[in-house]
Structures are given as C-alpha cells and as structure tokens.
Design a protein around this motif. Sequence first.
Motif, PDB file in Angstrom:
ATOM      1  N   GLY A  24       0.823  -1.187   0.014  1.00  0.00           N
ATOM      2  CA  GLY A  24       0.169  -0.021  -0.052  1.00  0.00           C
ATOM      3  C   GLY A  24       0.890   1.073   0.080  1.00  0.00           C
ATOM      4  N   ILE A  25       0.244   2.417  -0.251  1.00  0.00           N
ATOM      5  CA  ILE A  25       0.754   3.529  -0.291  1.00  0.00           C
ATOM      6  C   ILE A  25       1.268   4.234   1.027  1.00  0.00           C
ATOM      7  CG2 ILE A  25       0.797   6.108  -0.983  1.00  0.00           C
ATOM      8  CD1 ILE A  25      -0.848   5.054  -3.578  1.00  0.00           C
ATOM      9  N   LEU A  26       0.301   3.713   1.960  1.00  0.00           N
ATOM     10  CA  LEU A  26       0.349   4.565   3.436  1.00  0.00           C
ATOM     11  C   LEU A  26       0.930   3.475   4.539  1.00  0.00           C
ATOM     12  CD1 LEU A  26      -2.920   6.533   3.659  1.00  0.00           C
ATOM     13  CD2 LEU A  26      -0.590   7.383   2.918  1.00  0.00           C
ATOM     14  N   ASN A  27       0.944   2.103   3.868  1.00  0.00           N
ATOM     15  CA  ASN A  27       1.502   1.258   4.781  1.00  0.00           C
ATOM     16  C   ASN A  27       2.965   0.901   4.612  1.00  0.00           C
ATOM     17  OD1 ASN A  27      -1.084   0.792   5.652  1.00  0.00           O
ATOM     18  ND2 ASN A  27      -1.556  -0.839   4.575  1.00  0.00           N
ATOM     19  N   THR A  28       3.869   0.946   5.595  1.00  0.00           N
ATOM     20  CA  THR A  28       5.311   0.532   5.674  1.00  0.00           C
ATOM     21  C   THR A  28       5.627  -0.937   5.583  1.00  0.00           C
ATOM     22  OG1 THR A  28       5.456   0.838   8.017  1.00  0.00           O
ATOM     23  CG2 THR A  28       5.986   2.736   6.856  1.00  0.00           C
ATOM     24  N   ARG A  29       6.410  -1.244   5.109  1.00  0.00           N
ATOM     25  CA  ARG A  29       6.639  -2.688   5.103  1.00  0.00           C
ATOM     26  C   ARG A  29       7.563  -3.095   6.125  1.00  0.00           C
ATOM     27  NH1 ARG A  29      10.942  -4.857   0.497  1.00  0.00           N
ATOM     28  NH2 ARG A  29      10.688  -6.993   1.123  1.00  0.00           N
ATOM     29  N   LYS A  30       7.151  -4.535   6.528  1.00  0.00           N
ATOM     30  CA  LYS A  30       7.644  -4.861   7.785  1.00  0.00           C
ATOM     31  C   LYS A  30       8.714  -5.698   7.520  1.00  0.00           C
ATOM     32  CE  LYS A  30       4.284  -3.149  10.499  1.00  0.00           C
ATOM     33  NZ  LYS A  30       5.087  -2.241  11.473  1.00  0.00           N
ATOM     34  N   ASN A  31       9.768  -5.683   8.314  1.00  0.00           N
ATOM     35  CA  ASN A  31      10.912  -6.720   8.176  1.00  0.00           C
ATOM     36  C   ASN A  31      10.440  -8.282   8.464  1.00  0.00           C
ATOM     37  OD1 ASN A  31      12.551  -4.611   7.859  1.00  0.00           O
ATOM     38  ND2 ASN A  31      13.264  -4.419   9.836  1.00  0.00           N
ATOM     39  N   LYS A  32      11.176  -9.021   7.809  1.00  0.00           N
ATOM     40  CA  LYS A  32      10.695 -10.690   7.749  1.00  0.00           C
ATOM     41  C   LYS A  32      11.626 -11.093   9.157  1.00  0.00           C
ATOM     42  CE  LYS A  32      10.368 -11.318   2.926  1.00  0.00           C
ATOM     43  NZ  LYS A  32      11.059 -12.317   1.705  1.00  0.00           N
ATOM     44  N   LYS A  33      10.955 -11.946   9.752  1.00  0.00           N
ATOM     45  CA  LYS A  33      11.537 -12.608  10.829  1.00  0.00           C
ATOM     46  C   LYS A  33      11.734 -13.889  10.632  1.00  0.00           C
ATOM     47  CE  LYS A  33       9.254  -9.326  13.983  1.00  0.00           C
ATOM     48  NZ  LYS A  33       8.426  -8.973  14.941  1.00  0.00           N
ATOM     49  N   TYR A  34      12.810 -14.472  11.248  1.00  0.00           N
ATOM     50  CA  TYR A  34      13.271 -15.894  11.043  1.00  0.00           C
ATOM     51  C   TYR A  34      13.439 -16.344  12.671  1.00  0.00           C
ATOM     52  CZ  TYR A  34      13.802 -14.681   6.148  1.00  0.00           C
ATOM     53  OH  TYR A  34      13.611 -14.310   5.147  1.00  0.00           O
ATOM     54  N   SER A  35      13.271 -17.622  12.546  1.00  0.00           N
ATOM     55  CA  SER A  35      13.583 -18.402  14.040  1.00  0.00           C
ATOM     56  C   SER A  35      14.828 -19.232  13.919  1.00  0.00           C
ATOM     57  CB  SER A  35      12.282 -19.123  14.366  1.00  0.00           C
ATOM     58  OG  SER A  35      12.079 -20.154  13.408  1.00  0.00           O
ATOM     59  N   TYR A  36      15.839 -18.817  13.461  1.00  0.00           N
ATOM     60  CA  TYR A  36      17.054 -19.619  13.224  1.00  0.00           C
ATOM     61  C   TYR A  36      17.506 -19.550  14.596  1.00  0.00           C
ATOM     62  CZ  TYR A  36      21.870 -20.832  11.919  1.00  0.00           C
ATOM     63  OH  TYR A  36      22.858 -21.306  11.841  1.00  0.00           O
ATOM     64  N   SER A  87       5.674  -1.812  18.610  1.00  0.00           N
ATOM     65  CA  SER A  87       5.275  -1.462  17.042  1.00  0.00           C
ATOM     66  C   SER A  87       3.647  -1.272  17.371  1.00  0.00           C
ATOM     67  CB  SER A  87       5.511  -2.722  16.044  1.00  0.00           C
ATOM     68  OG  SER A  87       4.889  -3.816  16.687  1.00  0.00           O
ATOM     69  N   ASP A  88       3.349   0.072  17.643  1.00  0.00           N
ATOM     70  CA  ASP A  88       2.023   0.334  18.094  1.00  0.00           C
ATOM     71  C   ASP A  88       1.510   0.914  16.609  1.00  0.00           C
ATOM     72  OD1 ASP A  88       2.333  -0.381  20.467  1.00  0.00           O
ATOM     73  OD2 ASP A  88       2.962   1.621  21.105  1.00  0.00           O
ATOM     74  N   LYS A  89       0.228   0.852  16.351  1.00  0.00           N
ATOM     75  CA  LYS A  89      -0.360   0.866  15.279  1.00  0.00           C
ATOM     76  C   LYS A  89      -0.734   2.700  15.181  1.00  0.00           C
ATOM     77  CE  LYS A  89      -0.183  -2.739  13.043  1.00  0.00           C
ATOM     78  NZ  LYS A  89       0.578  -2.919  11.717  1.00  0.00           N
ATOM     79  N   GLY A  90      -1.554   3.029  15.943  1.00  0.00           N
ATOM     80  CA  GLY A  90      -2.187   4.257  15.610  1.00  0.00           C
ATOM     81  C   GLY A  90      -1.395   5.385  16.167  1.00  0.00           C
ATOM     82  N   LEU A  91      -1.687   6.713  15.511  1.00  0.00           N
ATOM     83  CA  LEU A  91      -0.948   7.958  16.249  1.00  0.00           C
ATOM     84  C   LEU A  91      -1.239   8.111  17.539  1.00  0.00           C
ATOM     85  CD1 LEU A  91       0.821  10.272  15.276  1.00  0.00           C
ATOM     86  CD2 LEU A  91      -1.053  11.545  14.474  1.00  0.00           C
ATOM     87  N   LYS A  92      -2.584   7.860  17.921  1.00  0.00           N
ATOM     88  CA  LYS A  92      -3.122   8.236  19.210  1.00  0.00           C
ATOM     89  C   LYS A  92      -2.442   7.319  20.266  1.00  0.00           C
ATOM     90  CE  LYS A  92      -7.598   8.693  21.872  1.00  0.00           C
ATOM     91  NZ  LYS A  92      -9.187   8.335  21.729  1.00  0.00           N
ATOM     92  N   THR A  93      -2.430   6.024  19.900  1.00  0.00           N
ATOM     93  CA  THR A  93      -1.652   5.013  20.821  1.00  0.00           C
ATOM     94  C   THR A  93      -0.274   5.617  21.159  1.00  0.00           C
ATOM     95  OG1 THR A  93      -3.058   3.423  19.978  1.00  0.00           O
ATOM     96  CG2 THR A  93      -1.372   2.810  21.286  1.00  0.00           C
ATOM     97  N   LYS A  94       0.267   5.830  19.979  1.00  0.00           N
ATOM     98  CA  LYS A  94       1.973   6.400  20.114  1.00  0.00           C
ATOM     99  C   LYS A  94       2.038   7.448  20.992  1.00  0.00           C
ATOM    100  CE  LYS A  94       3.594   4.537  15.753  1.00  0.00           C
ATOM    101  NZ  LYS A  94       4.239   4.815  14.315  1.00  0.00           N
ATOM    102  N   LEU A  95       1.166   8.513  20.751  1.00  0.00           N
ATOM    103  CA  LEU A  95       1.150   9.536  21.527  1.00  0.00           C
ATOM    104  C   LEU A  95       0.828   9.587  23.166  1.00  0.00           C
ATOM    105  CD1 LEU A  95       1.281  12.652  21.490  1.00  0.00           C
ATOM    106  CD2 LEU A  95      -1.162  12.931  21.044  1.00  0.00           C
ATOM    107  N   ASN A  96      -0.434   8.522  23.309  1.00  0.00           N
ATOM    108  CA  ASN A  96      -0.648   8.153  24.752  1.00  0.00           C
ATOM    109  C   ASN A  96       0.508   7.544  25.347  1.00  0.00           C
ATOM    110  OD1 ASN A  96      -2.936   9.391  24.358  1.00  0.00           O
ATOM    111  ND2 ASN A  96      -4.241   7.600  23.867  1.00  0.00           N
ATOM    112  N   ASN A  97       1.000   6.466  24.857  1.00  0.00           N
ATOM    113  CA  ASN A  97       2.439   6.015  25.273  1.00  0.00           C
ATOM    114  C   ASN A  97       3.573   6.861  25.534  1.00  0.00           C
ATOM    115  OD1 ASN A  97       1.111   3.399  25.275  1.00  0.00           O
ATOM    116  ND2 ASN A  97       1.836   2.575  23.271  1.00  0.00           N
ATOM    117  N   ALA A  98       3.726   7.894  24.821  1.00  0.00           N
ATOM    118  CA  ALA A  98       5.028   8.788  24.788  1.00  0.00           C
ATOM    119  C   ALA A  98       4.551   9.759  26.288  1.00  0.00           C
ATOM    120  CB  ALA A  98       5.078   9.573  23.448  1.00  0.00           C
ATOM    121  N   VAL A  99       3.375  10.078  26.267  1.00  0.00           N
ATOM    122  CA  VAL A  99       2.745  10.917  27.273  1.00  0.00           C
ATOM    123  C   VAL A  99       2.961  10.286  28.594  1.00  0.00           C
ATOM    124  CG1 VAL A  99       1.024  12.374  28.283  1.00  0.00           C
ATOM    125  CG2 VAL A  99       1.596  12.756  26.103  1.00  0.00           C
ATOM    126  N   GLY A 100       2.770   9.060  28.614  1.00  0.00           N
ATOM    127  CA  GLY A 100       2.642   8.369  29.617  1.00  0.00           C
ATOM    128  C   GLY A 100       3.877   7.834  30.126  1.00  0.00           C
TER     129      GLY A 100
END
Length: 95
Positions: A2-14, A41-54
């Motif tokens: 998607g245009i607005l979604n960032t790509r997540k890194n792949k995770k391996y269990s080696y 890795s929080d999703k929303g801007l509101k969640t990120k802002l609330n976590n930062a203020v807390g």
Amino acid sequence: MGILNTRKNKKYSYQPRYYKGEGNPYELKHKFDDFRVTAGSDKGLKTKLNNAVGDYKYNADTNGANRRVVYIVAALILIFLFIIDFDLSIFFPNR
C-alpha cells in the motif's frame, strides 16, 4: 504494497546448531526496550502519543534532561525572534 503502509521486516527463527544458551543470539532488540513502552510496534498515532505522554509522566527525570530540553528550546526561540527582528518590548509594561 500500500501507499500509506510501511513494509515490515521478515523474521526468522534460526538457532545455531551448537548454541546452548537461552533465546536466539541473533535476535535484534532495541537497547532501551526493557525501560520504555514507546519502542513497540504500535499502530495508531493516538496510541503512540498516549504511550509517549505516559512514559514522560511516570518515569523520573534523573539527569535533568527535561529541563535541559526546555532551556534549549527557549534559547532557540529567542534566537529566532532576534533574527526576525521581533520587538520584545510588548511583553514588558510601559513605565
């Protein structure tokens, strides 16, 4: 992708063949993940802002870093006002 979604890194269990320790030695973990909640890795801007203020409210400022940031911001604002030739006399009463 998607245009607005960032790509997540792949995770391996080696896990190496002769490794006898706990956990994965190749796990990439941030240095301060154990000490703050804002590094997740929080999703929303509101969640990120609330976590930062807390995190800002409930963690003690041991080295005076918050005060130092306020001083730096105030100095930069005064320098900016000086550059644009702002008249600071409006803040002081006339005598």
